[in-house]
Design an enzyme around this catalytic site. Structure first.
Site, mmCIF file in Angstrom:
data_model
loop_
_atom_site.group_PDB
_atom_site.id
_atom_site.type_symbol
_atom_site.label_atom_id
_atom_site.label_comp_id
_atom_site.label_asym_id
_atom_site.label_seq_id
_atom_site.Cartn_x
_atom_site.Cartn_y
_atom_site.Cartn_z
ATOM 1 N N GLY A 131 4.037 -0.380 3.336
ATOM 2 C CA GLY A 131 4.005 -0.499 4.789
ATOM 3 C C GLY A 131 2.852 0.284 5.369
ATOM 4 N N TYR A 132 1.653 -0.247 5.233
ATOM 5 C CA TYR A 132 0.464 0.409 5.787
ATOM 6 C C TYR A 132 -0.025 -0.349 7.028
ATOM 7 C CZ TYR A 132 -0.796 3.696 1.963
ATOM 8 O OH TYR A 132 -0.853 4.730 1.064
ATOM 9 N N SER A 133 -0.488 -1.618 6.839
ATOM 10 C CA SER A 133 -1.185 -2.336 7.910
ATOM 11 C C SER A 133 -0.267 -2.616 9.097
ATOM 12 C CB SER A 133 -1.710 -3.676 7.386
ATOM 13 O OG SER A 133 -2.481 -3.486 6.238
ATOM 14 N N SER A 165 3.220 -7.403 1.557
ATOM 15 C CA SER A 165 3.371 -8.297 0.409
ATOM 16 C C SER A 165 4.765 -8.137 -0.187
ATOM 17 C CB SER A 165 2.333 -7.978 -0.661
ATOM 18 O OG SER A 165 1.045 -8.195 -0.183
ATOM 19 N N GLU A 248 -4.259 1.856 -5.739
ATOM 20 C CA GLU A 248 -4.161 0.428 -5.422
ATOM 21 C C GLU A 248 -5.484 -0.289 -5.713
ATOM 22 O OE1 GLU A 248 -3.353 -0.472 -1.284
ATOM 23 O OE2 GLU A 248 -3.113 -2.603 -1.704
ATOM 24 N N GLU A 386 -16.288 -4.531 3.238
ATOM 25 C CA GLU A 386 -17.125 -3.769 4.181
ATOM 26 C C GLU A 386 -16.649 -2.319 4.244
ATOM 27 O OE1 GLU A 386 -15.788 -6.738 4.878
ATOM 28 O OE2 GLU A 386 -17.600 -7.968 4.892
HETATM 29 C C1 LIG Z 1 -3.529 -10.663 -0.249
HETATM 30 C C2 LIG Z 1 -3.288 -9.534 0.714
HETATM 31 C C3 LIG Z 1 -2.208 -8.679 0.514
HETATM 32 C C4 LIG Z 1 -1.959 -7.617 1.416
HETATM 33 N N1 LIG Z 1 -0.840 -6.830 1.214
HETATM 34 C C5 LIG Z 1 -0.603 -5.803 2.074
HETATM 35 C C6 LIG Z 1 0.576 -4.986 1.910
HETATM 36 O O1 LIG Z 1 1.393 -5.195 0.984
HETATM 37 N N2 LIG Z 1 0.792 -3.979 2.770
HETATM 38 C C7 LIG Z 1 -0.076 -3.696 3.786
HETATM 39 O O2 LIG Z 1 0.172 -2.745 4.507
HETATM 40 N N3 LIG Z 1 -1.175 -4.474 4.006
HETATM 41 C C8 LIG Z 1 -1.454 -5.522 3.175
HETATM 42 N N4 LIG Z 1 -2.562 -6.326 3.382
HETATM 43 C C9 LIG Z 1 -3.390 -6.090 4.567
HETATM 44 C C10 LIG Z 1 -4.792 -5.549 4.269
HETATM 45 O O3 LIG Z 1 -4.738 -4.200 3.884
HETATM 46 C C11 LIG Z 1 -5.628 -5.740 5.539
HETATM 47 O O4 LIG Z 1 -5.748 -7.136 5.753
HETATM 48 C C12 LIG Z 1 -7.007 -5.135 5.410
HETATM 49 O O5 LIG Z 1 -6.949 -3.737 5.364
HETATM 50 C C13 LIG Z 1 -7.932 -5.552 6.601
HETATM 51 O O6 LIG Z 1 -7.324 -5.323 7.817
HETATM 52 P P1 LIG Z 1 -7.233 -6.485 8.931
HETATM 53 O O7 LIG Z 1 -6.661 -7.693 8.271
HETATM 54 O O8 LIG Z 1 -6.522 -5.920 10.109
HETATM 55 O O9 LIG Z 1 -8.736 -6.829 9.286
HETATM 56 P P2 LIG Z 1 -9.664 -6.056 10.351
HETATM 57 O O10 LIG Z 1 -9.544 -4.585 10.138
HETATM 58 O O11 LIG Z 1 -9.389 -6.580 11.725
HETATM 59 O O12 LIG Z 1 -11.119 -6.510 9.896
HETATM 60 C C14 LIG Z 1 -11.700 -7.755 10.305
HETATM 61 C C15 LIG Z 1 -13.127 -7.808 9.771
HETATM 62 O O13 LIG Z 1 -13.924 -6.754 10.344
HETATM 63 C C16 LIG Z 1 -14.543 -5.969 9.331
HETATM 64 N N5 LIG Z 1 -14.562 -4.550 9.743
HETATM 65 C C17 LIG Z 1 -13.543 -3.865 10.326
HETATM 66 N N6 LIG Z 1 -13.914 -2.582 10.536
HETATM 67 C C18 LIG Z 1 -15.178 -2.456 10.049
HETATM 68 C C19 LIG Z 1 -16.105 -1.355 9.954
HETATM 69 N N7 LIG Z 1 -15.792 -0.130 10.381
HETATM 70 N N8 LIG Z 1 -17.315 -1.584 9.362
HETATM 71 C C20 LIG Z 1 -17.633 -2.833 8.887
HETATM 72 N N9 LIG Z 1 -16.795 -3.901 8.961
HETATM 73 C C21 LIG Z 1 -15.590 -3.718 9.536
HETATM 74 C C22 LIG Z 1 -13.643 -6.150 8.113
HETATM 75 O O14 LIG Z 1 -14.354 -5.911 6.911
HETATM 76 C C23 LIG Z 1 -13.212 -7.611 8.253
HETATM 77 O O15 LIG Z 1 -14.203 -8.461 7.727
HETATM 78 C C24 LIG Z 1 -2.822 -7.410 2.517
HETATM 79 C C25 LIG Z 1 -3.918 -8.268 2.722
HETATM 80 C C26 LIG Z 1 -4.138 -9.332 1.845
HETATM 81 C C27 LIG Z 1 -5.313 -10.249 2.107
#
Ligand SMILES: Cc1cc2nc3c(=O)[nH]c(=O)nc-3n(C[C@H](O)[C@H](O)[C@H](O)COP(=O)(O)OP(=O)(O)OC[C@H]3O[C@@H](n4cnc5c(N)ncnc54)[C@H](O)[C@@H]3O)c2cc1C
Length: 402
Positions: A131-133, A165, A248, A386
């Site tokens: 439970g992070y995101s 997930s 991870e 990124e």
């Molecule tokens: C298959 C899969 C499994 C997952 N499982 C889990 C899970 O079990 N538990 C959980 O907590 N989360 C989970 N996640 C979530 C995952 O950790 C997030 O999707 C990820 O950290 C990106 O966050 P976001 O989706 O909010 O994208 P955003 O943070 O909104 O990013 C959008 C875009 O902006 C870019 N960006 C953002 N900030 C910056 C910066 N400072 N510099 C340059 N570029 C930047 C990013 O690289 C990306 O391309 C999962 C994701 C996937 C795809």
């Protein structure tokens, strides 16, 4: 400590005599067993196999024996993996307990916390999720808003997590919560464990276009977690969170980068598949297309080099070295390598790799389409590429920035 070749003989004998023989020949990720209170059984003998293996310390070979581990070295674990592959058995247990929260508890947990949680992971009794995101805290994870407020000897959680997930299949969650809303954002975070059966935890699967629901939204409404399940102290969660991300990222890199999810796509196996789609040169009996031959060899060499490097690092981690920013290097390289591999298998199969359903495609071809699409998520999960580049710039190259 048992000598490696003696150990090899012991595990070989166990696999040949005591492990359920019905699982022999099923060395394939689809037979991976994740455990839990309501386990999904990829095979009728999966749970029994896990329990028998756990009795012998084979599900967590490098963990201390007092918590049900094998008390052995990474080299012993490698021997076990080699014997599994040689005899064609799947691993007895997989999951985020073994790869993420377990190593984190070994590093930060109190004796009581380790004694409470680790044996249940080792025996496959509890399945964990992350439970992070949150909707407004992905890359900028430290902005998370799910609150935890102390009430007696419990914390009361309110807020929402997303992209959890397998949240709907899990029993416990490790959660990042905000316990001090006025402190600098990284300093007001607490890492806590919660039993997902408590009232006020609601998990809603997110249905993807494929019809599958590997992700969930998780809502907390006055859900109670025990204060004794705070790891490493209140408001100290950011340090724990980063350490877990190191585990991870290394895990994601090695699972996907090694190609172990799709053994059929590696090296000779991929060359064989290519031969059946592209044909072979009549005189040399080699794959007819020299460009494809070159690409397959390159991926195979890159995979071998990558695996050797990740293995060396994994050995260091299991020997007590904490994963540092190098896990970001592995994460980028391993996930991009997997995407290159999936693109290559697409080239090999041509239009046959782009089926979704219906006649005209084999089951393997249909599953390859899904693997190719799944690989796009590799460079997002566990922190996007990124974000890894930012970490490398700051912490490895020590470039200036905020
Ligand atoms: C298959 C899969 C499994 C997952 N499982 C889990 C899970 O079990 N538990 C959980 O907590 N989360 C989970 N996640 C979530 C995952 O950790 C997030 O999707 C990820 O950290 C990106 O966050 P976001 O989706 O909010 O994208 P955003 O943070 O909104 O990013 C959008 C875009 O902006 C870019 N960006 C953002 N900030 C910056 C910066 N400072 N510099 C340059 N570029 C930047 C990013 O690289 C990306 O391309 C999962 C994701 C996937 C795809």
């Amino acid at each position: 400590m048992v000598e490696l070749e003696v150990y090899r003989a012991q595990v070989r004998e166990w696999l040949e005599k005591d492990a359920p023989q019905s699982l022999r020949g099923l060395h394939d990720p689809k037979y991976a067993y994740w455990g839990g209170r309501k386990p999904e059984l990829p095979h009728p003998d999966s749970q029994r196999y896990c329990e028998l293996a756990a009795e012998r310390g084979l599900t967590a070979i490098t963990w201390p024996t007092e918590y049900g581990g094998g008390g052995l070295t990474p080299a012993h674990e490698r021997v076990f993996q080699q014997e599994l592959a040689r005899l064609g058995f799947p691993p007895p247990l997989v999951g985020f307990g073994l790869t993420m929260i377990g190593p984190t508890l070994l590093q930060f947990g109190t004796d009581a916390q380790k004694a409470e949680h680790l044996p249940k992971i080792v025996r496959g009794q509890i399945r964990w999720c992350q439970g992070y995101s949150e909707p407004n805290a992905g890359s900028d994870l430290a902005s998370l808003q799910t609150s935890a407020v102390l009430d007696g000897d419990e914390y009361v959680l309110n807020g929402q997590k997303i992209w959890t997930s397998y949240g709907d299949k899990s029993d416990w969650m490790f959660v990042l919560t905000r316990t001090n809303p006025t402190a600098k954002k990284q300093q007001g975070i607490t890492f806590i464990l919660i039993d997902m059966r408590v009232p006020g935890v609601e998990v809603r699967p997110i249905r993807l276009i494929s019809g599958a629901s590997p992700f969930c939204e998780t809502f907390f409404t006055d859900a109670r977690a025990k204060a004794s399940d705070v790891i490493a102290g209140v408001n100290q969660g950011w340090t724990v969170a980063k350490a877990l991300l190191g585990h991870e990222r290394t895990m994601i890199a090695s699972v996907f980068g090694s190609g172990s999810r799709n053994p059929a796509d590696r090296g000779n196996a991929l060359a064989e598949i290519a031969r059946s789609y592209v044909g072979e040169d009549a005189s040399t009996k080699r794959l007819a297309d020299p460009v494809l031959r070159d690409a397959i060899t390159q991926i195979d060499m890159d995979t071998r080099c990558f695996l050797a490097t990740v293995q060396r690092n994994a050995d260091n981690v299991k020997a007590g070295h904490r994963p540092g920013p190098e896990s970001s290097l592995f994460k980028i390289y391993g996930t991009e390598l997997n995407q290159r591999r999936e693109e290559l298998t697409l080239r090999v199969r041509g239009p046959q790799a782009l089926g979704w359903e219906g006649p005209g495609y084999s089951a393997e071809e249909l599953s390859k389409t899904r693997d190719w699409l799944r690989s796009r998520g590799n460079t997002i999960e566990g922190g996007t590429s990124e974000i890894q580049l930012n970490i490398i710039a700051k912490r490895v190259l020590e470039l200036p920035g905020d």
